[in-house]
Design an enzyme around this catalytic site. Structure first.
Site, short mmCIF file in Angstrom:
data_model
loop_
_atom_site.label_atom_id
_atom_site.label_comp_id
_atom_site.label_asym_id
_atom_site.label_seq_id
_atom_site.Cartn_x
_atom_site.Cartn_y
_atom_site.Cartn_z
N HIS A 154 -2.99 6.57 4.11
CA HIS A 154 -1.55 6.61 4.37
C HIS A 154 -0.99 7.93 3.85
O HIS A 154 -1.34 8.38 2.75
CB HIS A 154 -0.82 5.48 3.65
CG HIS A 154 -1.03 4.12 4.24
ND1 HIS A 154 -1.76 3.88 5.38
CD2 HIS A 154 -0.56 2.90 3.83
CE1 HIS A 154 -1.75 2.57 5.64
NE2 HIS A 154 -1.03 1.97 4.71
N ARG A 213 3.42 3.71 12.08
CA ARG A 213 1.97 3.53 12.24
C ARG A 213 1.43 4.69 13.07
O ARG A 213 2.00 5.02 14.12
CB ARG A 213 1.68 2.20 12.95
CG ARG A 213 0.21 1.83 12.96
CD ARG A 213 -0.26 1.36 11.59
NE ARG A 213 0.26 0.06 11.21
CZ ARG A 213 0.13 -0.46 9.99
NH1 ARG A 213 -0.50 0.23 9.04
NH2 ARG A 213 0.62 -1.64 9.70
N SER A 267 -5.80 0.82 9.36
CA SER A 267 -6.50 -0.11 8.46
C SER A 267 -5.52 -0.92 7.63
O SER A 267 -5.88 -1.98 7.11
CB SER A 267 -7.48 0.63 7.56
OG SER A 267 -6.84 1.65 6.84
N CYS A 293 0.82 -1.22 0.00
CA CYS A 293 0.00 0.00 0.00
C CYS A 293 0.85 1.27 0.00
O CYS A 293 0.57 2.22 -0.73
CB CYS A 293 -0.94 0.00 1.20
SG CYS A 293 -0.17 -0.48 2.75
#
Length: 344
Positions: free
Chosen positions: A242, A235, A160, A130
């Site tokens: 993101h 994180r 997520s 991602c």
């Protein structure tokens, strides 16, 4: 032409998003099959205004299925993707299981669409990590213009990205803080509520994490093996989206205004860059959107031909589900796949 599509991992965050995106984009499906583990068998998931009952992966026959979009983790993919591919069904895999296999193309359609033709070697196509997907969408048009030498990136990755368990942990910990309950740490290595954790995936011998290594290896495979990249992956207590603070060194001169104009015209990119209060993108703004957003574009006076910028995208969409569906669309556009069942 319409295609029979199976979604493996249909009950997870990304699997549900894949079903939403197939419907939103009007993907030419003759049938959609929702698959998961036996413990999820019978669970209901939505596909447009229809409800699908989840079937068990290990009891499903793929011989009449055209495309399988896999989002059930690396171990499931390693076991099942080669078997599914051998049944003549093209697998688009969202895990890291095959990303670094030289016989499996790693694809972001805006970046390296021509590499997709290599899928015939194993009938598997890999979806990137991602954090890499949104990065290379923004880097590609800049690399074409001024040739990137080096990239330094710090990520701010939403929970997520760690699945439903990650989202649940942020929610329950936040609630616990407000009502002065005990804060339990299960999914992450430290408390995530009102905190940031500079650790995603496992540590490697050189001190980097696997997530940071993925960004290096995938950028080199998709964009250019000569690019030097270093990453710090963090994180943060955000549910979806993101963000990345990116510093880029180029071989040739490029101004901030040139970069803005290039990115405005680039596929998949949206520039939101006003030098005023709120004139930039945040992860909250990006949730539910398809674009990779770029803000805070400015020249770095500490190096020759340097730029800094802020890149944000919905990690469940461009970082996972949307990119997988775009890969399937690319297969069809290029005539690389034909439906097994002809329309009556």
């Amino acid at each position: 032409m319409s295609f029979k599509v199976a979604i493996v991992g249909a009950t997870g965050n990304v699997g549900r998003e894949m079903l939403n995106i197939l419907e939103e984009r009007g993907f030419p499906v003759s049938e959609v099959v929702a698959l998961a583990s036996r413990r999820s068998q019978g669970t209901e998931v939505s596909f447009g205004d229809r409800t699908l009952k989840v079937k068990a992966l290990d009891q499903y026959d793929f011989s009449d299925t055209d495309i399988c979009i896999m989002s059930a983790g690396g171990n499931v993919s390693k076991e099942w993707s080669p078997k599914i591919g051998k049944q003549g069904c093209v697998v688009i895999d969202n895990s890291s299981a095959f990303r670094y296999d030289q016989d499996v193309p790693l694809i972001v359609p805006e970046v390296n669409p021509d590499a997709i033709s290599l899928f015939t070697r194993k009938n598997i196509i890999a979806n990137p990590n991602c954090s890499t997907a949104q990065l290379v969408v923004a880097l590609k048009p800049l690399h074409d213009f001024a040739t990137i030498k080096r990239v330094v990136v710090a990520t701010y990755q939403s929970v997520s990205g760690a699945g439903k368990e990650g989202m649940d942990e942020l929610f329950t910990q936040t609630r616990a803080v407000f009502v002065a309950d005990q804060v339990d740490v299960k999914k992450f290595t430290k408390r995530i509520a009102f905190n940031v954790i500079p650790h995603i995936d496992v540590f490697l011998d050189d001190g980097f994490t696997k997530e940071e290594w993925k960004m290096v290896a995938e950028t080199k495979k998709m964009l250019d093996p000569k690019i030097k990249l270093t990453a710090t992956c963090v994180r943060v207590p955000v549910f979806i989206g993101h963000s990345e603070a990116v510093n880029i060194e180029f071989e040739k001169p490029i101004t901030a205004e040139e970069a803005r104009e290039i990115l405005r015209e680039a596929p998949g990119c949206q520039v939101l860059d006003k030098r005023e209060d709120g004139g930039y993108i945040t992860p909250l703004d990006s949730a539910g959107e398809d674009a990779t957003f770029i803000s805070r574009i400015r020249e770095d006076s500490t190096i020759d031909n340097g730029l800094s910028m802020w890149i944000v995208s919905d990690n469940l969409r461009k970082g996972a589900a949307l990119n997988a569906v775009q890969i399937a669309e690319l297969l069809i556009e290029r005539g690389l796949i034909q439906p097994k069942k002809k329309a009556a």
